[in-house]
Design a protein around this motif. Structure first.
Motif, PDB file in Angstrom:
ATOM      1  N   GLU A  25       0.851  -1.200   0.000  1.00  0.00           N
ATOM      2  CA  GLU A  25       0.000   0.000   0.000  1.00  0.00           C
ATOM      3  C   GLU A  25       0.886   1.249   0.000  1.00  0.00           C
ATOM      4  O   GLU A  25       1.877   1.312   0.717  1.00  0.00           O
ATOM      5  CB  GLU A  25      -0.888   0.003   1.248  1.00  0.00           C
ATOM      6  CG  GLU A  25      -2.052   0.945   1.182  1.00  0.00           C
ATOM      7  CD  GLU A  25      -3.112   0.485   0.188  1.00  0.00           C
ATOM      8  OE1 GLU A  25      -3.540   1.341  -0.604  1.00  0.00           O
ATOM      9  OE2 GLU A  25      -3.503  -0.681   0.201  1.00  0.00           O
ATOM     10  N   PRO A  26       0.549   2.257  -0.809  1.00  0.00           N
ATOM     11  CA  PRO A  26       1.328   3.505  -0.782  1.00  0.00           C
ATOM     12  C   PRO A  26       1.322   4.124   0.619  1.00  0.00           C
ATOM     13  O   PRO A  26       0.327   4.007   1.353  1.00  0.00           O
ATOM     14  CB  PRO A  26       0.599   4.400  -1.784  1.00  0.00           C
ATOM     15  CG  PRO A  26      -0.131   3.457  -2.682  1.00  0.00           C
ATOM     16  CD  PRO A  26      -0.513   2.295  -1.811  1.00  0.00           C
ATOM     17  N   ALA A  27       2.402   4.776   0.966  1.00  0.00           N
ATOM     18  CA  ALA A  27       2.574   5.308   2.318  1.00  0.00           C
ATOM     19  C   ALA A  27       1.447   6.248   2.739  1.00  0.00           C
ATOM     20  O   ALA A  27       0.983   6.187   3.878  1.00  0.00           O
ATOM     21  CB  ALA A  27       3.929   6.009   2.439  1.00  0.00           C
ATOM     22  N   THR A  67      -1.736   6.374   1.743  1.00  0.00           N
ATOM     23  CA  THR A  67      -2.954   5.606   2.001  1.00  0.00           C
ATOM     24  C   THR A  67      -2.800   4.791   3.272  1.00  0.00           C
ATOM     25  O   THR A  67      -3.717   4.725   4.097  1.00  0.00           O
ATOM     26  CB  THR A  67      -3.279   4.685   0.806  1.00  0.00           C
ATOM     27  OG1 THR A  67      -3.430   5.478  -0.361  1.00  0.00           O
ATOM     28  CG2 THR A  67      -4.539   3.879   1.056  1.00  0.00           C
ATOM     29  N   ASP A  98      -3.675   7.784  -3.647  1.00  0.00           N
ATOM     30  CA  ASP A  98      -2.287   8.096  -4.005  1.00  0.00           C
ATOM     31  C   ASP A  98      -2.047   7.783  -5.469  1.00  0.00           C
ATOM     32  O   ASP A  98      -2.598   6.852  -6.015  1.00  0.00           O
ATOM     33  CB  ASP A  98      -1.314   7.268  -3.163  1.00  0.00           C
ATOM     34  CG  ASP A  98      -1.379   7.644  -1.698  1.00  0.00           C
ATOM     35  OD1 ASP A  98      -1.194   8.827  -1.404  1.00  0.00           O
ATOM     36  OD2 ASP A  98      -1.616   6.748  -0.867  1.00  0.00           O
ATOM     37  N   GLN A 130      -0.012   6.164  -8.345  1.00  0.00           N
ATOM     38  CA  GLN A 130       0.827   4.952  -8.321  1.00  0.00           C
ATOM     39  C   GLN A 130       1.836   4.975  -9.420  1.00  0.00           C
ATOM     40  O   GLN A 130       1.738   5.531 -10.410  1.00  0.00           O
ATOM     41  CB  GLN A 130      -0.060   3.726  -8.430  1.00  0.00           C
ATOM     42  CG  GLN A 130      -1.014   3.697  -7.295  1.00  0.00           C
ATOM     43  CD  GLN A 130      -0.955   2.407  -6.530  1.00  0.00           C
ATOM     44  OE1 GLN A 130      -0.099   1.569  -6.723  1.00  0.00           O
ATOM     45  NE2 GLN A 130      -1.865   2.252  -5.606  1.00  0.00           N
TER      46      GLN A 130
END
Length: 144
Positions: free
Chosen positions: A103-105, A107, A142, A144
């Protein structure tokens, strides 16, 4: 071991979750010892962990940690997805949202914060769905 990326609901949770955990990888045997250690059960406390078998299909039945063996069980049918339950005897029991490692930081940070909110009524599955669409607490997804 690096400290786990973990948030816990202060005092008593009023929702379906007691916080969230964002593991760095999907190898439970590498991630679980630091998570359990951060909850501070002493080495005499028996620790049992229940995991979502879809999320951790290759989870071992036991994980060795410094001074202890952690029992790992798959959650039964009808259990909520994306959750890990830690039962640390008299120390406590925690039901945590598992934020996917990739998961993106941004989020992940929103999910960690929202899951630790004692007034949060959302399930883990619902929180992840809202985060994916950018509707968790009015945030945007976010890039990606």
């Amino acid at each position: 071991m690096p400290l786990p990326r973990l948030t816990l609901t202060p005092d008593v949770s009023h929702g379906p979750l007691d916080g969230a955990w964002w593991p760095r990888c999907d190898a439970l045997e590498l991630e679980l010892p630091s998570l359990v250690g951060s909850l501070e059960p002493d080495s005499d406390t028996s620790v049992r962990v229940t995991v979502d078998p879809a999320e951790w299909p290759d989870a071992p039945h036991t994980v060795m940690a410094p001074g202890r063996e952690i029992a790992v069980e798959p959650a039964g049918p009808g259990s909520e997805a994306h959750v890990i339950t830690l039962d640390c005897g008299t120390v406590g029991r925690w039901v945590l949202l598992v934020v996917p490692p990739a998961e993106p930081a941004g989020t992940a940070a929103r999910l960690l914060t929202a899951a630790a909110d004692p007034e949060n009524p959302l399930t883990a599955t619902r929180m992840l769905a809202l985060a994916e669409t950018g509707r968790l607490e009015g945030t945007t997804p976010d890039a990606q």
